[in-house]
Structures are given as structure tokens and as C-alpha cells.
Design a protein around this motif. Sequence first.
Motif, mmCIF file in Angstrom:
data_model
loop_
_atom_site.group_PDB
_atom_site.id
_atom_site.type_symbol
_atom_site.label_atom_id
_atom_site.label_comp_id
_atom_site.label_asym_id
_atom_site.label_seq_id
_atom_site.Cartn_x
_atom_site.Cartn_y
_atom_site.Cartn_z
ATOM 1 N N ARG A 4 0.841 -1.215 0.000
ATOM 2 C CA ARG A 4 0.000 0.000 0.000
ATOM 3 C C ARG A 4 0.864 1.248 0.000
ATOM 4 N NH1 ARG A 4 -3.633 -2.580 3.805
ATOM 5 N NH2 ARG A 4 -5.297 -3.470 2.545
ATOM 6 N N THR A 31 -1.326 -0.887 -4.292
ATOM 7 C CA THR A 31 -2.473 0.026 -4.361
ATOM 8 C C THR A 31 -2.003 1.428 -4.014
ATOM 9 O OG1 THR A 31 -3.097 -0.218 -2.058
ATOM 10 C CG2 THR A 31 -4.027 -1.802 -3.599
ATOM 11 N N SER A 33 -3.108 4.995 -2.484
ATOM 12 C CA SER A 33 -4.060 5.820 -1.735
ATOM 13 C C SER A 33 -3.534 7.233 -1.753
ATOM 14 C CB SER A 33 -4.170 5.340 -0.294
ATOM 15 O OG SER A 33 -4.547 3.983 -0.254
ATOM 16 N N THR A 42 -0.991 12.629 9.018
ATOM 17 C CA THR A 42 -1.813 12.436 10.212
ATOM 18 C C THR A 42 -2.352 11.010 10.274
ATOM 19 O OG1 THR A 42 -2.495 14.724 9.995
ATOM 20 C CG2 THR A 42 -3.734 13.369 11.527
ATOM 21 N N GLN A 43 -2.799 10.510 9.136
ATOM 22 C CA GLN A 43 -3.331 9.153 9.107
ATOM 23 C C GLN A 43 -2.262 8.150 9.517
ATOM 24 O OE1 GLN A 43 -4.910 9.106 5.145
ATOM 25 N NE2 GLN A 43 -6.993 9.524 5.858
ATOM 26 N N THR A 45 0.234 8.693 11.538
ATOM 27 C CA THR A 45 0.424 8.745 12.996
ATOM 28 C C THR A 45 -0.717 8.036 13.714
ATOM 29 O OG1 THR A 45 -0.706 10.848 13.184
ATOM 30 C CG2 THR A 45 1.681 10.939 12.927
ATOM 31 N N GLN A 46 -1.872 7.940 13.090
ATOM 32 C CA GLN A 46 -3.006 7.283 13.743
ATOM 33 C C GLN A 46 -3.144 5.822 13.335
ATOM 34 O OE1 GLN A 46 -4.404 8.807 16.197
ATOM 35 N NE2 GLN A 46 -3.133 10.593 15.729
ATOM 36 N N GLY A 47 -2.097 5.282 12.759
ATOM 37 C CA GLY A 47 -2.090 3.834 12.553
ATOM 38 C C GLY A 47 -2.585 3.357 11.205
ATOM 39 N N ALA A 48 -2.541 4.225 10.181
ATOM 40 C CA ALA A 48 -2.988 3.780 8.868
ATOM 41 C C ALA A 48 -2.064 2.668 8.348
ATOM 42 C CB ALA A 48 -2.984 4.955 7.896
ATOM 43 N N PRO A 49 -2.641 1.624 7.755
ATOM 44 C CA PRO A 49 -1.857 0.456 7.363
ATOM 45 C C PRO A 49 -1.142 0.631 6.024
ATOM 46 C CG PRO A 49 -4.147 0.080 6.865
ATOM 47 C CD PRO A 49 -4.065 1.448 7.477
ATOM 48 N N PHE A 50 -0.331 1.710 5.892
ATOM 49 C CA PHE A 50 0.409 1.920 4.648
ATOM 50 C C PHE A 50 1.827 1.364 4.795
ATOM 51 C CE2 PHE A 50 -2.389 5.834 4.609
ATOM 52 C CZ PHE A 50 -3.300 5.296 3.725
ATOM 53 N N ARG A 60 7.609 16.404 6.123
ATOM 54 C CA ARG A 60 6.710 15.451 6.786
ATOM 55 C C ARG A 60 7.369 14.087 6.962
ATOM 56 N NH1 ARG A 60 2.771 18.885 4.361
ATOM 57 N NH2 ARG A 60 1.535 19.826 6.017
ATOM 58 N N LEU A 69 8.059 6.690 13.353
ATOM 59 C CA LEU A 69 7.038 6.025 12.554
ATOM 60 C C LEU A 69 7.550 5.638 11.162
ATOM 61 C CD1 LEU A 69 4.031 8.224 13.643
ATOM 62 C CD2 LEU A 69 4.309 5.788 14.094
ATOM 63 N N HIS A 199 5.536 0.747 10.725
ATOM 64 C CA HIS A 199 4.493 -0.254 10.949
ATOM 65 C C HIS A 199 4.046 -0.904 9.638
ATOM 66 C CE1 HIS A 199 3.932 0.572 15.214
ATOM 67 N NE2 HIS A 199 4.058 1.851 14.928
#
Lengths: 237, 228, 228, 254, 254
Positions: A4, A31, A33, A42-43, A45-50, A60, A69, A199
Motif C-alpha cells: 500500500r 495500491t 491511496s 496524520t493518518q 500517525t493514527q495507525g494507517a496500514p500503509f 513530513r 514512525l 508499521h
Amino acid sequence: EPLRLAVAANFAGTAHILADAYTARGGERPTVSSGSSGQLATQITQGAPFDLFLSADAERPRDLIAQGLADPASRTTYAIGQLVLWQPDGAAPPHAAPLGAATLAANGFTRLAICNPQTAPYGAASIQALHALGVYDTVSNKLVVANSVAQALQFARSGNAELAFVALAQVHDGHGGAYWLVPQKLYAPIVQDAVVLSHAPHPGEAHAFMTFLQGPQARKLIEAAGYVVPATAGTAP
Amino acid sequence: MSAMAPDVQQAAWLTIRLALTTTLFLMIVSLPLAWWLARPGPWWKPVLGAIISLPLVLPPSVLGYYFLIAFGPSGPGGWVARLWGGRTLAFSFPGLVVGSLLYVLPFAVQPIQNAFRAIGRRPIEVAATLGASPWRTFWTVAVPLAWPGIVTAAVLGFAHSVGEFGIVLMIGGDIPGRTRVLSVALYDYVENARWHDANMIACGMVLFSFIVIVLLSALRGEIRRTDA
Amino acid sequence: MSAMAPDVQQAAWLTIRLALTTTLFLMIVSLPLAWWLARPGPWWKPVLGAIISLPLVLPPSVLGYYFLIAFGPSGPGGWVARLWGGRTLAFSFPGLVVGSLLYVLPFAVQPIQNAFRAIGRRPIEVAATLGASPWRTFWTVAVPLAWPGIVTAAVLGFAHSVGEFGIVLMIGGDIPGRTRVLSVALYDYVENARWHDANMIACGMVLFSFIVIVLLSALRGEIRRTDA
Amino acid sequence: MTDSSLLRVAFQGRAGTFGYDFALDAPAQGVTALFGPSGCGKSTILRCIAGLDRPAAGYCALGDTVWQDAKRFVPAWRRPIGYVFQEPSLFPHLSVRGNLLYGAGVRSLRRLPPDLADIIAMLELETLLERGVAHLSGGERQRVAIGRALLRRPALLLMDEPLSALDSARKNEILPFLQMLHRQIRIPILYVSHDIGEIASLADHVVLLAPGRVVESGPWADMADRLDNRRGYRPDHTLPDAAATDCRAARSEG
Amino acid sequence: MTDSSLLRVAFQGRAGTFGYDFALDAPAQGVTALFGPSGCGKSTILRCIAGLDRPAAGYCALGDTVWQDAKRFVPAWRRPIGYVFQEPSLFPHLSVRGNLLYGAGVRSLRRLPPDLADIIAMLELETLLERGVAHLSGGERQRVAIGRALLRRPALLLMDEPLSALDSARKNEILPFLQMLHRQIRIPILYVSHDIGEIASLADHVVLLAPGRVVESGPWADMADRLDNRRGYRPDHTLPDAAATDCRAARSEG
Ligand SMILES: Nc1ncnc2c1ncn2[C@@H]1O[C@H](COP(=O)(O)OP(=O)(O)OP(=O)(O)O)[C@@H](O)[C@H]1O
Ligand SMILES: Nc1ncnc2c1ncn2[C@@H]1O[C@H](COP(=O)(O)OP(=O)(O)OP(=O)(O)O)[C@@H](O)[C@H]1O
Ligand code: MOO
Ligand SMILES: [Mg+2]
Ligand SMILES: [Mg+2]
């Protein structure tokens, strides 16, 4: 599960081309996104599975690394953006000189679209260019600000603004109109960095894609899309 | 924050103006429209009612793109703008009002329409036998009896035009003092992870809107109803 | 377009699932909530009613940021997610449903609440004198009489969850097959200047939604009312 | 009688399975009672006269003023009628005062001409004026509805069982008032009632209805005996009479 | 009479400016008529008995079953009553059939026990069954409301002027049926009426009310003469009697 990619909006089209080329060598198609760089960060940092983040700036990715991260070793400048001034067909006043710095100086337009300098690197570059050309004060009240380079193009393409500062990559897509490549010396380079995320669900594959991104095939595709590729790819400043 | 303060003030003031203007026009448009839709009519009337809800199914930013084309020099908006020498309806306060209006219309028309329907035939008939013209009946019977629905429409319309953002962003051009409303400013802060400023503005917006909504709801009062 | 077709199909299917699931839960939540709000009660009841409308005053994408943080590893959503070994509630279908639900709630609760109020006391009393329990009264008297308001709520809720986008984009993350709904795909196309594809999708969405809305509205039927 | 002293009415139409063909001439003064079994169409006639229903074919004229014929249809709100509906139908959002003044054309009760002020006194509404209508008793509501119709100073009064929820003491006050009313200011009244006592004391003219049609009509003096035989209140509870049987027959055909 | 054969009722309370203090014992069988001027509180008493209103202080028991006392308040839907409201109050979303069956506890009219099926026949509702209630005539509505309350097979029937919109022919059918009903299945009936004729033919027991209080109560035989003097229908339209004057005085104090 495919790889991703989280891709800054201005690079999304190119990312699709790269994904196709990557897939042609075997394996599942990654894929894509897309969103604004700030939103994607921001996504993440909030655990988006990329797995990978292809930002529109250098800041950034650096922040993500600082937060632990993203993998510091993976940071790569994959592209340097090029700013153009674009004018839709029919928007030029009769007998006007060809599109260029003179167009801005002549001030014969009512609206100039840029993207938000606070959120989009191309916006900041546009402001720098206007200052460097010495026309900022005369055109500042004609600026309309879009949320992204894509929107800035829409402002002009729909005829609501006669001129727009956009990315060269966008005008390659064949919208007609005319463009002027703003000389690189008028603005600080728009350095676009990529990182592999800590992650990442598929770290091995992610690094493989990163290697591909720095390879000759990808560089050629990125260049063709309208970016400059740093001379020594892989070594981020 | 302190450096931004005058900017925020300007945006806040613009937001209030936009929300109130939109709500006002919303009421002016949706009252007669809902009344007309509420009365029995040919089969295409309910279909038209459904069409009013359709803007909702498109993402605001996409809808904004279509508005941009419609407002532009080669769309109807451009023809209108040419009347006062402009090129486009976009990037202007009236343009924002029109865009927001179209977007919040379904939220207003449907509740009002239901409220008008729920009145039933009898109070309208009684007013007629007391010599009230349709115009007087509308204002002295239909509107008071549909009042809760009308207040609901105003509340939803107001709240939504404070928060509406996709369309404003698309057709506004973020011009300070003209089209840069709070929601756009707030978005910028959030994008840049300036959480402190963002939270301040968000709290302010929520608080202000809370007060307006409570006031509006108090206007709704308690409807007195016979049981008959 | 043809290269994208399976992608679009996937997104379309996800959109339908999201809109229907949201509408379903919306009804499950808002029917009892509206009923409870419609009955007379202490002063803080209407205040709570106003609070429900507040999410509307924040731009969806900003609200989406707050949701994202609430759902994330350091928010309450993260604690919940840890129960089954996840890191976050965001970026999943259930997360999308919760986010959309909170956002469309006011559009549903208010019209239903008005419809319940408009019934008046008498039919409820009659049901009681005929031995109907409050539960039976609710389903056989209150709900049928409030039907137009309930259908309106469903229509608005459905349409809005098809078109909603800011929140879905933020808490969903545009992941194909999982959270990439049509509105997000459409946004992408517009951003990338793929006008042709964008127009196709927009037309499809409008058409499909038009059919659903007309069907839903037909469900509303014509309420039969005595004039007494 | 010349045309100008008549209320001439003819309505043909259909509502669902109920078809009707009414034709009646009544004097344009005094009280005309409509008398007939439940569901025979009394309310339908009043609604057509008021212009609330529009029958397929119809003619309606009070004296020289034509309200409906093949070409014309004066809308309800332009017909100078007062209508007391079978249910009080008060405006739920207005106080008793607001209901009373709605058709009166003045903004304050103090502006009412004395004869209209009398109406409020006679109906004993003074103490109710500030009340909302939700908690009025049945009889109180009905009195407000009567007052509201009278304050409009109509040229024709349509009353659909206006006294049914009133106790006899109040009836006994209101009936003579209505009589006085139509004698003094010569408002013709079309009056629906099931109560032969009320009709006896009020009606100058009686119209006897069967479902969907007029059976007979004439001055009270001529009709009284027949009516008494046909429909009077008989404490011995005999079976329903001919007209009521008609009614059921017609309905089961429909 | 033992406790178990009484309907014992005592309500003290206030609705707006109307204060009341009713206490009455009525036989738990037969028909008890409530008789009093408009606005004296007849509907209020019925609502309290049904459990729709909850007075500040109250006691209510039918036979040995206490519905309300200082500790207890049985909610309306658990009280086995049938209530015919002063206005028909039909469910607007149901057909005549749906309205009739709502409280009957069966899903189809064919499942009705024969005695209940008779009710529909007696009220002549067969031809109306499929109709929506919006276009029923006033009398038709009232008949549906009566049928609906009876089909519930209540242990106590509360009827608020149930026959006021019916023609006398129909009244003459329904009255004996109600009489038969309470004799056969021994449902006690509390009956509000302004019509002395109805009361004469129905009531076993009469309660005479003034605003907010009970004036007298007793068996019909004892009350008949007095009642006739006080409130009977007198075609000579004399002035209102003592009780009605009470009423007005009380209200202007309030
Ligand atoms: N839409 C309809 N479908 C079928 N029947 C209808 C419809 N509308 C009215 N009717 C019938 O028309 C008849 C006349 O109704 P109307 O209200 O005029 O009676 P009425 O004489 O006033 O009776 P009542 O004394 O009971 O009030 C009734 O039997 C009613 O059921
Ligand atoms: N909220 C209120 N404020 C003031 N008065 C009230 C209120 N509620 C009820 N009342 C009064 O209580 C009285 C009793 O009402 P109720 O309906 O019991 O009368 P009723 O005996 O049934 O009269 P009717 O024969 O006219 O139906 C009425 O005078 C009514 O106006
Ligand atoms: O995400 Mo962008 O590429 O900053 O407009
Ligand atoms: Mg009638
Ligand atoms: Mg009463």
C-alpha cells in the motif's frame, strides 16, 4: 495483501504508472491511496496500514522519522517538482506576448490561481516565484487559493481564473492551454521525499519497491511525467 | 495564535454572515417550495422532490467542481456575472451563498414539507370558511402549525452552512475577507498540524453554534395541540 | 476507464454497503433517540437535542481529524482496538460506519422527533386504553404515524452517506477494497483531472441514488389522516 | 318566492363509493334543517355549499349571487359563509381569543361592534379567552367554534350538529339566540341535527334526506307531523324506520 | 353492597385553573350516568379512571382490584377498560377493520367469538370494514369508536357522549344493545350524556356533578324526578337552572 502506497495528490497519477511498471516485473500490483501530504501524515500517525509514504515535501517524512514512525535509512528524494504557469485556451488577451514573466508583469488578468502556500509546497513555491519576479504586490489581490495543485488547475481550466500556478506533471496530461516553465532559480526546490513506514505490513516488499523507485526505469518514468530526478538518487539532502 | 487573531476574526465574521445569509435565503426558497410539494399534484411532483435531494449524493468537492463550471465564464453564472461586469460567480460571496444554498436545500425542504403535510386539510379548510385568502392562510395557519419543522430546517441549514466546507473550498478561492470562512481556516490549521489553533477555533465554532441552535430551538417553543 | 473498471466496481459495492449499513444503524439509533427526545422531559433534554446537531458545524474533514485521533492508538478507539490486537479503529469498514453515523445523525433525529411530536397525545392514549403496551404502541401507532418523517430521515441519511466524503477520506484512508468508496474515488479522478471517468461515476451515483430515493419515497406512501 | 329569496343548490357527484344527486331550494332566510340518517350526505351538502368540495356537476346560488355553475366556481374563502364543522376544529396554535377573532376582521375584542360582543357573552366565553384550546372541554370547544363562525358576520350560516356536545341548559340558551339572530339580522341558517327537539324549536323549513338524495322538503308546519312519525325520538326503541332502511340498502348496493 | 361490588373513586387535583375534588361510589354493574353542565369535569373523571391523567391525590378501585392509591398507580394500558372518547379519535393510519381489531387480541375478524361479531353487525359496520377512516361521516366514526372499545371486552366501559352524533334511529338500536350488553356480560358502564332521554332509558344509577365536585348520586329511580326538574329538556327554553349557574360562578372565581 498488496503493497500500500500513500501518495501525495500531485504524484498520484505518476504513482499509478510506476505501480503498473512494477507489476510488469511480477508480483501483485501495489495500491495507491492519495490525499494531501498533511492528511496522509496524520493518518500514518493514527495507525494507517500503509507501507510507503511518498510525500510532496521533505518535512513530513522527517517528522515521521522523528516520531519513530518511519525508517530513517529508507528516506529518498524520489522527485523534485517543477512549477509552471498555466493558461487555458482562449484566456489570453488579444495580441498578448507569449506566456511568461511578462504576462504577470503586464497584469492583464483578473484572477490567478495558486494552491495553499501553508499546506501545499507548490503554493509556497508560487509565492516565492512571484516575489522573485517582483510582481507579488501588484497581483496579490488577484490571487485565488486552491486547496491543492489539482484544484488550482480546475480553477483555471473551468475559466474562473485566467492563470494558475500548477505542477508540470499536471499539464502533461494534455488539457490544451499553454504553459511557462518557471525557472528553478525563482523558488526553492520542491523536494519530494519517500520513506518506508515502521508499521508497514509488508516491510520486505516495501524496501523492494523503494529500490525500484530509485532504479533507472522508475527515474525515466518520473522524469517523463514532469519531474526532475535528483542527480544522485537515493541520497536525501 | 495572536498573530492570526485579526485574520481569524475576519473569517469568523464572514462565517456568521455566510451562515445567516444562507439560512435566510434557505427559508425564503424552501417555504414556498415545500408548501407546493406538500400539496397533492401530478406524479412528477414527488420525483422533483427526490431530485432536490440528489446534490447530497455527490461529494461536496465534486459538486463544487460542477458548480465551478456552471459559475464560470462559459456557464450560466458567467452570463449573470457579466451583467455587472464580472467574469464569474465563483470567488465571490454571492457565489458562496448560492452554492451553500443548493447544498443545504434538501435538509430544509424535506422537514418543512413533512410538517406541512402533517397539518392535514382541516385547518386550511377552516381558514377558508373564515374568509382567509390562501396567502393569509399560509402565514397565519400553515406556517405556525408547521413551525417545529421550519425551526428544524433553520437549525440544520444554519449548522450545515457553518460547517460546509467542500463546496466553499471549491468555489470560494479562500480570499481573506471575501470567501475565507472559518471552516477553511480551520482546515488549514489541521493540515499543518497546528492543533492548538485548530482546537481553539473548533471550540469557538461549536460554542457559538451551540448558542445559536439553542436559541433557534427555543423559538420552536412548545406547540399547543388539541387532542381532537 | 476500462483499466479502472474492477476498481470502480469494488468501490461501488463498498459504497452501497456503507450507505445501507449506515442507514440501517441510523434508523436503529435514531428511532428510540427521537422518541425519547420527543416526550416531555427535564430542561436538559432539548439541550441534548441541540448537542446532537453540533457535529454539523465542523467541516467534515476536520471532524474526521478528531475522529481519527479518537480512533487512533492513543485515543479510546485504540484501547478498544487493542482488545483484538489492532492498533486503531480507523481504516476499517466498522470505523467508517461509526464516523458516517455520527455525522448524519442530526439529519435523521430531528425530522423523526418532529414527526413523533406531531402525532399528539391522543393516538397514544387511545392505544393505551385498548391495552397496548408502550412497546406495541410505539411500533403500531407512533412509528406508522411518524412514517413520513422516518422516510425522510432514511432518504437524507442514505443520500448523505453516499456523498459524505471528508470524514470517510480521513478515517478511511482511501484504501482500495476496504475504505475506498465511490465518493473518494470520484474525488481522486477529479483531482487527477480524469474528467471523463469522473463524469461517468458521478452520473452513475446520481442515477442509482435517484432510484433508491424514489423507491424510499414511494414507501412513504400517502398518509391517511382523518380531519377530526 | 323570487329567485333572490332562495338558496338554490344542486350537486351531483361521487366520493369513493358514495354517489349523490342532491337538489334543493330553501328560503334564503330563516332556519332550514337538514335531517337524515347517519352517512346520508348532510355534511357533504354543507361542504359543497361552502366550496370545500367541488362536485362533478353543481349549481349553487344564494339569492342573486351565483357561487357555482357550469362556468364559475367561487373559491371557499370568497364565499361569505360561516361554517360550524361537525368536530369543533379549532386552530390549535391560537388561544380562544385568537380563534374567535380569526374571521372577525378586527384585531381586538374591544373593537367588536356591540352585537358581536353579545355573542361572546351569550356563549359565556369571557372567562376562556386567554386559554389555549388544547385543554378545553368538549362543550367549551363547541361554543368557541360557534362563536368563531358567528363573529365572521356571514351571509349564510352552515351548522353541522353544532349543539351535540352541549348540555341542555346551554342548548336552551343558544337556541333562542340563534332564532333571534336569524330574525334580527336575517342570516339564513342551514342546520344539521339529529335532535327533533332542536329542529322543532328552530326550523322554519325542513329537508328530509335519504342517502345521496333529497326525499322531501317543505315548511316545518307541513313536515312536522310526518317527521314526528318517521324519526321522532321514541323512548320505546322501536326498529329503525323506512328511511334508515333505505340507507342501508343503498349502501350495500354501492 | 360489599366493596367488591363497587367502583370506588376519589380524585383531587387541578388542571390549570380548574381544581376538582371528586368522590363517588357507583355499583360495579349496570349503567351509571354522569350528568352535569359543560366543563364540570365529566371527561376529567373518565380520564382519571382510565389512568390517562394522574391526579395529585387519588383512589380508584373496581371491585377488589385497586388501580390507584397512595402507593400504586396501574398504568392505563394495564387497566381492562374500554374508553369511547368524546371525539371518535380513530387511528388515522388504520382501516375501519384495523381500528376495530386493534384491542381485540385477534388478527382476523373471522376469529372473533360470535358475541363480539354481533357487535359489528349491530353497529352496521360490515360495509365499512375496508374503508380508511378519513372519509367516514361523523356518525360512522362514532360507531367505529364504540365498536373498537367493545371488542376489547373490557371489565369497565367508559363512554363520553358516545351517541351524540348519531341519528335517533341508530340510537334506538344501540341503546338497547348496550343495555343488553351490561345485563348479559355484566360490564359496568360509566356513561356521560347530556340527553335525558338516553339517560332515562339506560341509567341504573345517576351521578349529578357541579364544576369540580359531585352534587348528588343515587339510583335512577330516586333521582329521576329531581333530575327532570333540574335538567330535563324543556322545549319552552327557560333560563338555565341552579346547577348551571353554580358552574359559571365557580369558573369565574377560578
Ligand atoms: N372517499 C369516500 N369513499 C367512500 N365513501 C365515502 C367517501 N367519502 C364519503 N363517503 C361516504 O359518504 C357518505 C356521506 O357522508 P357525510 O359525511 O356527508 O354523511 P352525513 O350525512 O354527514 O352523516 P353523519 O350524520 O354521520 O355525519 C358517508 O356514508 C361516507 O361514508
Ligand atoms: N389546563 C387547564 N387549564 C385550565 N382549565 C382546564 C385545563 N384543563 C382542563 N380545564 C378545565 O377543566 C374543566 C373540566 O373539563 P372536562 O373536559 O372534564 O369537562 P366536561 O365535564 O367533560 O365538559 P363537556 O361536557 O363540555 O365535555 C373545563 O372547564 C376545562 O376548561
Ligand atoms: O499533497 Mo499536495 O501534492 O501538497 O498538493
Ligand atoms: Mg356529517
Ligand atoms: Mg367532556
